[in-house]
Design a protein around this motif. Sequence first.
Motif, mmCIF file in Angstrom:
data_model
loop_
_atom_site.group_PDB
_atom_site.id
_atom_site.type_symbol
_atom_site.label_atom_id
_atom_site.label_comp_id
_atom_site.label_asym_id
_atom_site.label_seq_id
_atom_site.Cartn_x
_atom_site.Cartn_y
_atom_site.Cartn_z
ATOM 1 N N ASP A 103 -8.619 9.960 -0.079
ATOM 2 C CA ASP A 103 -7.851 10.071 -1.104
ATOM 3 C C ASP A 103 -6.650 9.270 -0.931
ATOM 4 O O ASP A 103 -6.126 9.060 -2.034
ATOM 5 C CB ASP A 103 -7.321 11.683 -0.933
ATOM 6 C CG ASP A 103 -8.146 12.681 -1.203
ATOM 7 O OD1 ASP A 103 -9.417 12.508 -1.660
ATOM 8 O OD2 ASP A 103 -8.114 13.606 -0.631
ATOM 9 N N ASP A 104 -6.382 8.580 0.059
ATOM 10 C CA ASP A 104 -5.181 7.396 -0.219
ATOM 11 C C ASP A 104 -5.652 6.256 -0.466
ATOM 12 O O ASP A 104 -5.070 5.186 -0.272
ATOM 13 C CB ASP A 104 -4.456 7.686 1.008
ATOM 14 C CG ASP A 104 -5.443 7.127 2.387
ATOM 15 O OD1 ASP A 104 -6.672 7.189 2.228
ATOM 16 O OD2 ASP A 104 -4.999 6.958 3.380
ATOM 17 N N VAL A 105 -7.176 5.938 -0.886
ATOM 18 C CA VAL A 105 -7.754 4.666 -1.212
ATOM 19 C C VAL A 105 -8.090 4.710 -2.532
ATOM 20 O O VAL A 105 -9.167 5.672 -3.056
ATOM 21 C CB VAL A 105 -8.893 4.245 -0.419
ATOM 22 C CG1 VAL A 105 -9.723 3.052 -0.710
ATOM 23 C CG2 VAL A 105 -8.339 4.270 1.139
ATOM 24 N N GLY A 106 -7.531 4.155 -3.631
ATOM 25 C CA GLY A 106 -7.808 4.153 -4.955
ATOM 26 C C GLY A 106 -8.499 2.608 -5.353
ATOM 27 O O GLY A 106 -9.424 2.592 -6.235
ATOM 28 N N VAL A 107 -8.004 1.805 -4.514
ATOM 29 C CA VAL A 107 -8.607 0.288 -5.010
ATOM 30 C C VAL A 107 -8.790 -0.382 -3.459
ATOM 31 O O VAL A 107 -8.198 -0.216 -2.566
ATOM 32 C CB VAL A 107 -7.521 -0.508 -5.492
ATOM 33 C CG1 VAL A 107 -8.277 -2.185 -5.713
ATOM 34 C CG2 VAL A 107 -7.336 -0.167 -7.003
ATOM 35 N N LEU A 108 -10.101 -1.123 -3.554
ATOM 36 C CA LEU A 108 -10.523 -1.909 -2.236
ATOM 37 C C LEU A 108 -10.492 -3.354 -2.436
ATOM 38 O O LEU A 108 -11.061 -3.832 -3.539
ATOM 39 C CB LEU A 108 -11.798 -1.555 -1.823
ATOM 40 C CG LEU A 108 -12.332 -2.017 -0.608
ATOM 41 C CD1 LEU A 108 -13.283 -0.963 0.299
ATOM 42 C CD2 LEU A 108 -13.127 -3.394 -0.704
ATOM 43 N N VAL A 109 -9.721 -4.070 -1.618
ATOM 44 C CA VAL A 109 -9.584 -5.452 -1.966
ATOM 45 C C VAL A 109 -10.271 -6.278 -0.608
ATOM 46 O O VAL A 109 -10.127 -5.773 0.349
ATOM 47 C CB VAL A 109 -8.172 -6.078 -1.868
ATOM 48 C CG1 VAL A 109 -7.933 -7.494 -1.905
ATOM 49 C CG2 VAL A 109 -7.427 -5.346 -2.977
#
Length: 278
Positions: free
Chosen positions: A51-57
Amino acid sequence: MTETSSNGVVSYDVEGGVAWVRFNRPDKRNAMSPTLNRDMMEVLDTLEFRDDVGVLVLSGEGSAWCAGMDLKEYFRENEAKGLGATRQAQREAYGWWRRLRWYQKATIAMVNGWCFGGGYGPLFACDLAFAADEAKFGLSEINWGILPGGGATKIAVELLPFRKAMYHAMMGENIDGKTAAEWGLVNESLPLDQLKARVKEVANVLLQKNPVALKATKDAIRRVSEMTYENAEDYLVRAQEAANSFDNDGRKEGIRQFIDEKTYKPGLGAYDKDRVKA
Ligand code: COA
């Protein structure tokens, strides 16, 4: 706090909704060994539904983004073991790239340095790509005697005009970040010392979007590219209706905040997805 994968060859931090994932074999210019491919799948697995990840770089430690497949551990050692080992190594590499192409969260390649051959797999797998001007991109396969495999040829043709794809693959010359942006391999290129700030800015915009709509949109862009217009039209109707079953209130709230509340304009930015009328 920085975390590392089981074998230490992938590292990541989660901060402000963004998972900053890094190839972590800087001494080998982040070449993709079978171990790295397994570790990367493990990390993608760990992060995808948090839930605390919205975008992965995805970026690289040290001077490289990713120097492609590991010529020793991926090619030579597996070939020595036989076809079964080669096929397994291919499944593991292609597997995490495929996972990334259809990832639940928005993804950004942050290309900080060398990007060669097999590295085009994860490059294309990311939804967006930003490069340092100083980065170098190359289909170096021709220089050591193979064709650009593992999807790299397909990616060149998907992203580049025919003549550029042919030149890039046949000549084995490198292009810098600026040229990669002009050619369409990446969205933008900027000086290395400004790269992370720009990627953070883009990630923050993505974090404000409705996540169901974002996933439906990124999948749609990839899917429709190989459909006829009629099929795409049909797919998009059905994809939106399927998205509605996950998030029926989101778009209604988006309409409400514009039409009734007049608190934002969709032409100028996103609605406040964290505020839904009771
Ligand atoms: N596979 C295996 N090992 C690799 C590698 C790869 N793709 N790329 C780099 N390495 C290793 C080197 O063998 C070297 O190992 P060592 O320290 O044990 O000798 C180490 O990484 C550092 O590489 P080096 O060539 O000294 O670094 P550099 O900064 O001078 O050059 C590159 C960087 C990326 C230009 C150069 O390493 C290179 O050409 N790599 C191969 C790129 C390639 O063709 N990839 C396509 C594979 S599909």
